[in-house]
Write a protein that holds these residues in place. Structure first.
Motif, PDB file in Angstrom:
ATOM      1  N   ALA A  36       0.960  -1.720   0.150  1.00 21.65           N
ATOM      2  CA  ALA A  36      -0.136   0.119   0.168  1.00 21.65           C
ATOM      3  C   ALA A  36       1.258   1.072   0.008  1.00 21.65           C
ATOM      4  O   ALA A  36       1.871   1.517   1.171  1.00 21.65           O
ATOM      5  N   SER A  37       0.363   2.010  -0.731  1.00 19.30           N
ATOM      6  CA  SER A  37       1.329   3.316  -1.076  1.00 19.30           C
ATOM      7  C   SER A  37      -0.140   4.550  -0.464  1.00 19.30           C
ATOM      8  O   SER A  37      -0.552   5.137  -0.864  1.00 19.30           O
ATOM      9  N   ALA A  38       1.651   5.324   0.236  1.00 23.10           N
ATOM     10  CA  ALA A  38       0.719   6.991   0.470  1.00 23.10           C
ATOM     11  C   ALA A  38       0.041   7.600  -0.018  1.00 23.10           C
ATOM     12  O   ALA A  38       1.382   7.599  -1.351  1.00 23.10           O
ATOM     13  N   GLU A  39      -0.462   8.684  -0.278  1.00 23.31           N
ATOM     14  CA  GLU A  39      -0.742   9.780  -1.285  1.00 23.31           C
ATOM     15  C   GLU A  39       0.382  11.150  -1.008  1.00 23.31           C
ATOM     16  O   GLU A  39       0.562  11.046  -0.364  1.00 23.31           O
ATOM     17  N   ALA A  40       1.402  11.461  -1.862  1.00 21.72           N
ATOM     18  CA  ALA A  40       2.496  12.378  -1.979  1.00 21.72           C
ATOM     19  C   ALA A  40       0.853  13.671  -1.027  1.00 21.72           C
ATOM     20  O   ALA A  40       2.376  14.339  -0.445  1.00 21.72           O
ATOM     21  N   GLY A  41       0.305  14.241  -2.057  1.00 27.66           N
ATOM     22  CA  GLY A  41      -0.408  15.117  -1.208  1.00 27.66           C
ATOM     23  C   GLY A  41       0.622  16.278  -1.530  1.00 27.66           C
ATOM     24  O   GLY A  41       1.362  16.829  -2.209  1.00 27.66           O
ATOM     25  N   SER A  42      -0.209  17.792  -1.080  1.00 29.41           N
ATOM     26  CA  SER A  42       0.626  18.447  -1.034  1.00 29.41           C
ATOM     27  C   SER A  42       1.593  19.344  -0.256  1.00 29.41           C
ATOM     28  O   SER A  42       2.265  20.394  -0.619  1.00 29.41           O
ATOM     29  N   GLY A  43       1.956  18.546   1.094  1.00 25.67           N
ATOM     30  CA  GLY A  43       3.314  19.054   1.856  1.00 25.67           C
ATOM     31  C   GLY A  43       2.693  19.728   2.428  1.00 25.67           C
ATOM     32  O   GLY A  43       4.005  20.836   2.992  1.00 25.67           O
TER      33      GLY A  43
END
Length: 447
Positions: A36-43
């Protein structure tokens, strides 16, 4: 690792009335074994962070790191939640993956189970190359599965034998001063006999016996005997033919023979009060032992059973929740947390060996010439969890979602052997139970 009671505890799924061994983890969730991979998002924005509430000094160091991070920039805010250590692992185990935080701490051997149950994501794309490169090889070994890293630690751990120089000298016992001149198992046994002759009650050794060995201390403390004898807890996913070999059986017969020399240490002071000359334990006892013995304290490697001296390693580590929507911000916080300032503050608080190269080189305790250099030397020769050669020293406990079963069955066998059971029968029984569980769970494969 600050104390055996802290670091080697029993864990259970929430909702069970009785505390179960770490093996309960294996049954607490329906892991499909897919990554499972996390979403990168905006930071940017607020990220949630969970950590165990260890000793007061550790909690303080972490709270200071979070406060400093939040005030150092305005894009990311960390919301820290501390959970009592006794409840920590079972809390993660019982919490659905989508309810877990962006960043969470975990005890090293539980990592693969959390990956298997889709609760941790790879961190390679979120922490900086500088942070990853600065992690010690031993720390990276604990956090790696199939070339992906799911965790990095601020600190590591190690085992050794503390010796009382005054008592050793009085008994005419010569002792090793480094990894290169370690005792053989036979020489260690001979040293116990020589010390017994000068000891009023004949008890010359502390093995941290008071809590028994059917627990994580049993595995962490004495799996090095298995590795040093050329065996393994698991090899290619199987215990049979690795854990129950004739050399391991012989080594654990030797371990069994030491019981006659062991002080039960029910008060925890057998070594500090000079009742025994030798204590088989880890780095976390150094502050108390150093204060008690001063210049009479010497630090020795564990004995060699034929495949070179070995030690356990690994401790708490940090990772990114698999359902995080802001992996970039999580990675930025981990980069900050793993810098020299914060690693230095944490390891000053708990006395553990730093798990980063630069902090380790600066450590007054662990740097070259420091009183605990032996532990750093051991961690500088990591084995990982599978390629356990004669020349490597620090072995990672098996990185598998089935580790709870491995540790439960091995430590039960060790405890029974110490109590007088036949080593061959006990090890064969443990190996069969481990292999049956792995067979029932398709080898706990993580795709």
């Amino acid at each position: 690792m600050s104390s055996t009671s802290r670091r080697y505890r029993r864990t259970a799924c929430t909702g069970l009335a009785l505390a179960l061994p770490l093996a309960a983890l294996a049954a607490c969730g329906g892991g499909s074994g897919t990554d499972a991979s996390a979403e990168a998002g905006s930071g940017k924005g607020t990220i949630s962070v969970w950590a165990h509430q260890g000793q007061k000094s550790e909690a303080g160091a972490l709270q200071n790191a979070v406060k400093s991070f939040n005030s150092s920039q305005s894009k990311i805010k960390v919301d820290l939640k501390l959970i009592p250590e006794a409840d920590y692992t079972k809390t993660i185990t019982a919490t659905a993956a989508d309810k877990l935080p962006d960043v969470m701490e975990f005890d090293g051997p539980t990592m693969a189970n959390f990956v298997y149950n889709k609760k941790l994501a790879p961190i390679d794309t979120y922490v900086s190359a500088k942070t990853m490169d600065n992690a010690t090889d031993a720390s990276k070994s604990q956090g790696e599965i199939d070339g992906k890293h799911y965790g990095l630690g601020m600190f590591d751990s190690g085992l050794g034998i503390y010796g009382n120089k005054k008592l050793l000298d009085a008994a005419g016992v010569t002792y090793p001063t480094s990894l290169s001149d370690d005792w053989t198992a036979d020489q260690f046994t001979a040293a116990l006999k020589a010390l017994k002759a000068k000891d009023s009650d004949g008890k010359t050794l502390d093995l941290q016996e008071s809590g028994g060995y059917a627990n994580e201390w049993g595995t962490y403390g004495f799996a090095p005997i298995v590795w040093s004898a050329g065996g393994s807890l698991l090899k290619d996913g199987k215990a049979e033919g690795a854990l129950d070999t004739s050399s391991v059986v012989s080594a654990l017969k030797t371990f069994q023979s030491w019981k006659t020399y062991v002080d039960p240490n029910t008060d925890g002071n057998a070594f500090a009060k000079s009742r025994v000359a030798l204590s088989w334990v880890g780095h976390w006892m150094y502050p108390a032992y150093s204060e008690a013995l001063g210049d009479d304290l010497v630090v020795l490697p564990l004995p060699d059973f034929g495949n070179g001296p070995k030690t356990g390693q690994g401790s708490w580590a940090w990772g990114v929740g698999a359902n995080s929507k802001n992996g970039k911000a999580a990675g930025a916080f981990l980069d900050y947390l793993l810098d020299d300032t914060n690693v230095g503050a944490m390891t000053a608080a708990n006395g553990a060996p730093p798990a980063t190269k630069t902090a380790l080189a600066k450590s007054e305790l662990y740097r070259q010439g420091g009183p605990l250099q032996l532990y750093a030397d051991q961690l500088a020769k990591p084995c990982g969890d599978s390629d356990i050669t004669k020349s490597c020293v620090a072995v990672t406990r098996p990185v598998t979602a089935g580790y709870p079963t491995v540790t439960a069955k091995f430590s039960e066998a060790l405890n029974s052997i110490y109590g007088g059971a036949d080593p061959k029968n006990a090890l064969e029984k443990a190996a069969r139970a481990i292999d049956q569980d792995f067979s029932d769970n398709a080898g706990y494969q993580i795709q």
